[in-house]
Write a protein that holds these residues in place. Structure first.
Motif, PDB file in Angstrom:
ATOM      1  N   ASP A  86     -25.699  39.997  23.795  1.00  0.00           N
ATOM      2  CA  ASP A  86     -23.973  40.673  23.977  1.00  0.00           C
ATOM      3  C   ASP A  86     -23.227  39.727  22.861  1.00  0.00           C
ATOM      4  OD1 ASP A  86     -24.830  42.487  25.731  1.00  0.00           O
ATOM      5  OD2 ASP A  86     -23.792  41.522  27.495  1.00  0.00           O
ATOM      6  N   LEU A  87     -23.273  38.515  22.871  1.00  0.00           N
ATOM      7  CA  LEU A  87     -22.347  37.822  21.951  1.00  0.00           C
ATOM      8  C   LEU A  87     -22.810  38.160  20.617  1.00  0.00           C
ATOM      9  CD1 LEU A  87     -20.435  35.743  21.174  1.00  0.00           C
ATOM     10  CD2 LEU A  87     -22.161  33.872  21.520  1.00  0.00           C
ATOM     11  N   GLU A  88     -23.860  38.375  20.142  1.00  0.00           N
ATOM     12  CA  GLU A  88     -24.256  38.896  18.906  1.00  0.00           C
ATOM     13  C   GLU A  88     -23.773  40.388  18.513  1.00  0.00           C
ATOM     14  OE1 GLU A  88     -24.958  38.893  14.981  1.00  0.00           O
ATOM     15  OE2 GLU A  88     -24.964  37.051  16.362  1.00  0.00           O
ATOM     16  N   LYS A  89     -23.674  41.178  19.853  1.00  0.00           N
ATOM     17  CA  LYS A  89     -22.978  42.672  19.662  1.00  0.00           C
ATOM     18  C   LYS A  89     -21.602  42.411  19.388  1.00  0.00           C
ATOM     19  CE  LYS A  89     -26.169  44.799  22.637  1.00  0.00           C
ATOM     20  NZ  LYS A  89     -26.464  45.216  23.875  1.00  0.00           N
ATOM     21  N   ILE A  90     -20.832  41.444  20.095  1.00  0.00           N
ATOM     22  CA  ILE A  90     -19.496  41.336  19.864  1.00  0.00           C
ATOM     23  C   ILE A  90     -19.139  40.620  18.711  1.00  0.00           C
ATOM     24  CG2 ILE A  90     -17.453  39.741  20.769  1.00  0.00           C
ATOM     25  CD1 ILE A  90     -18.599  39.713  23.364  1.00  0.00           C
ATOM     26  N   ARG A  91     -19.902  39.819  17.835  1.00  0.00           N
ATOM     27  CA  ARG A  91     -19.427  39.342  16.775  1.00  0.00           C
ATOM     28  C   ARG A  91     -19.641  40.491  15.647  1.00  0.00           C
ATOM     29  NH1 ARG A  91     -23.075  33.649  17.210  1.00  0.00           N
ATOM     30  NH2 ARG A  91     -21.312  32.251  17.879  1.00  0.00           N
ATOM     31  N   SER A  92     -20.759  41.144  15.796  1.00  0.00           N
ATOM     32  CA  SER A  92     -20.783  42.072  14.501  1.00  0.00           C
ATOM     33  C   SER A  92     -19.818  43.306  14.634  1.00  0.00           C
ATOM     34  CB  SER A  92     -22.343  42.695  14.604  1.00  0.00           C
ATOM     35  OG  SER A  92     -22.569  43.380  15.674  1.00  0.00           O
ATOM     36  N   THR A  93     -19.493  43.581  15.993  1.00  0.00           N
ATOM     37  CA  THR A  93     -18.669  44.904  16.116  1.00  0.00           C
ATOM     38  C   THR A  93     -17.422  44.451  15.784  1.00  0.00           C
ATOM     39  OG1 THR A  93     -19.863  45.862  17.760  1.00  0.00           O
ATOM     40  CG2 THR A  93     -17.522  46.495  17.915  1.00  0.00           C
ATOM     41  N   ASP A 106     -16.580  42.125  13.645  1.00  0.00           N
ATOM     42  CA  ASP A 106     -16.399  41.991  12.316  1.00  0.00           C
ATOM     43  C   ASP A 106     -16.184  43.185  11.644  1.00  0.00           C
ATOM     44  OD1 ASP A 106     -16.350  40.296   9.644  1.00  0.00           O
ATOM     45  OD2 ASP A 106     -18.652  40.918   9.602  1.00  0.00           O
ATOM     46  N   GLU A 107     -16.731  44.277  11.775  1.00  0.00           N
ATOM     47  CA  GLU A 107     -16.578  45.588  11.514  1.00  0.00           C
ATOM     48  C   GLU A 107     -15.064  46.312  11.770  1.00  0.00           C
ATOM     49  OE1 GLU A 107     -19.821  48.001  13.239  1.00  0.00           O
ATOM     50  OE2 GLU A 107     -21.123  46.881  12.425  1.00  0.00           O
ATOM     51  N   MET A 108     -14.685  45.982  13.175  1.00  0.00           N
ATOM     52  CA  MET A 108     -13.470  46.377  13.309  1.00  0.00           C
ATOM     53  C   MET A 108     -12.124  45.608  12.541  1.00  0.00           C
ATOM     54  SD  MET A 108     -13.824  46.540  17.367  1.00  0.00           S
ATOM     55  CE  MET A 108     -12.218  47.496  17.847  1.00  0.00           C
ATOM     56  N   THR A 153      -9.949  37.320  14.312  1.00  0.00           N
ATOM     57  CA  THR A 153     -10.574  37.159  15.573  1.00  0.00           C
ATOM     58  C   THR A 153     -11.184  35.781  15.657  1.00  0.00           C
ATOM     59  OG1 THR A 153     -11.055  39.255  16.146  1.00  0.00           O
ATOM     60  CG2 THR A 153     -12.071  37.638  17.524  1.00  0.00           C
ATOM     61  N   ILE A 154     -10.957  34.868  16.597  1.00  0.00           N
ATOM     62  CA  ILE A 154     -11.707  33.536  16.950  1.00  0.00           C
ATOM     63  C   ILE A 154     -12.419  33.761  18.005  1.00  0.00           C
ATOM     64  CG2 ILE A 154     -11.070  30.972  17.277  1.00  0.00           C
ATOM     65  CD1 ILE A 154      -8.473  31.367  15.819  1.00  0.00           C
ATOM     66  N   ILE A 155     -13.619  33.162  18.048  1.00  0.00           N
ATOM     67  CA  ILE A 155     -14.513  33.168  19.233  1.00  0.00           C
ATOM     68  C   ILE A 155     -14.899  31.681  19.440  1.00  0.00           C
ATOM     69  CG2 ILE A 155     -16.733  33.975  20.077  1.00  0.00           C
ATOM     70  CD1 ILE A 155     -16.640  36.370  18.356  1.00  0.00           C
ATOM     71  N   TYR A 156     -14.345  31.072  20.601  1.00  0.00           N
ATOM     72  CA  TYR A 156     -14.854  29.835  21.165  1.00  0.00           C
ATOM     73  C   TYR A 156     -16.076  29.855  22.032  1.00  0.00           C
ATOM     74  CZ  TYR A 156      -9.956  28.565  19.560  1.00  0.00           C
ATOM     75  OH  TYR A 156      -8.991  28.339  18.578  1.00  0.00           O
ATOM     76  N   ARG A 157     -16.923  29.161  21.618  1.00  0.00           N
ATOM     77  CA  ARG A 157     -18.153  29.298  22.274  1.00  0.00           C
ATOM     78  C   ARG A 157     -18.412  27.758  23.126  1.00  0.00           C
ATOM     79  NH1 ARG A 157     -24.199  30.982  20.800  1.00  0.00           N
ATOM     80  NH2 ARG A 157     -25.385  29.675  22.352  1.00  0.00           N
TER      81      ARG A 157
END
Length: 87
Positions: free
Chosen positions: A42-49, A51-53, A60-64
């Motif tokens: 799901d994290l990979e889906k979030i990242r790719s989507t 980036d496309e949006m 967008t910043i994603i803190y893991r």
């Protein structure tokens, strides 16, 4: 599972589109801020989507974080993530 905090900055008329997408996976806790546990897939889906949006000038910043237990979260005022606010 990994714990993530996502913060986004977009044109005002486009924020609802990002929010709607991210709510599929995360809990909305503040304006343009979501958090929660997700799978690696799901994290990979979030990242790719995400980036496309994005358009130029938006971000967008994603803190893991390895675990939610590693985060000390202090809320002042009403906690939008509290389960008891919904009936």
């Amino acid at each position: 599972m990994v714990y993530v905090v996502v913060v986004y900055d977009m044109e005002a008329d486009r924020t609802q589109k990002m929010l709607k997408f991210l709510r599929r996976y995360l809990t909305h806790v503040q304006n343009s801020v979501l958090e929660g546990d997700v799978t690696e897939g799901d994290l990979e889906k979030i990242r790719s989507t995400v980036d496309e949006m994005l358009k130029p000038g938006e971000s967008t910043i994603i803190y893991r974080v390895s675990s939610e237990k590693m985060v000390e979260r202090t809320v002042f005022g009403d906690d939008p993530a509290a389960d008891d606010q919904f009936l």
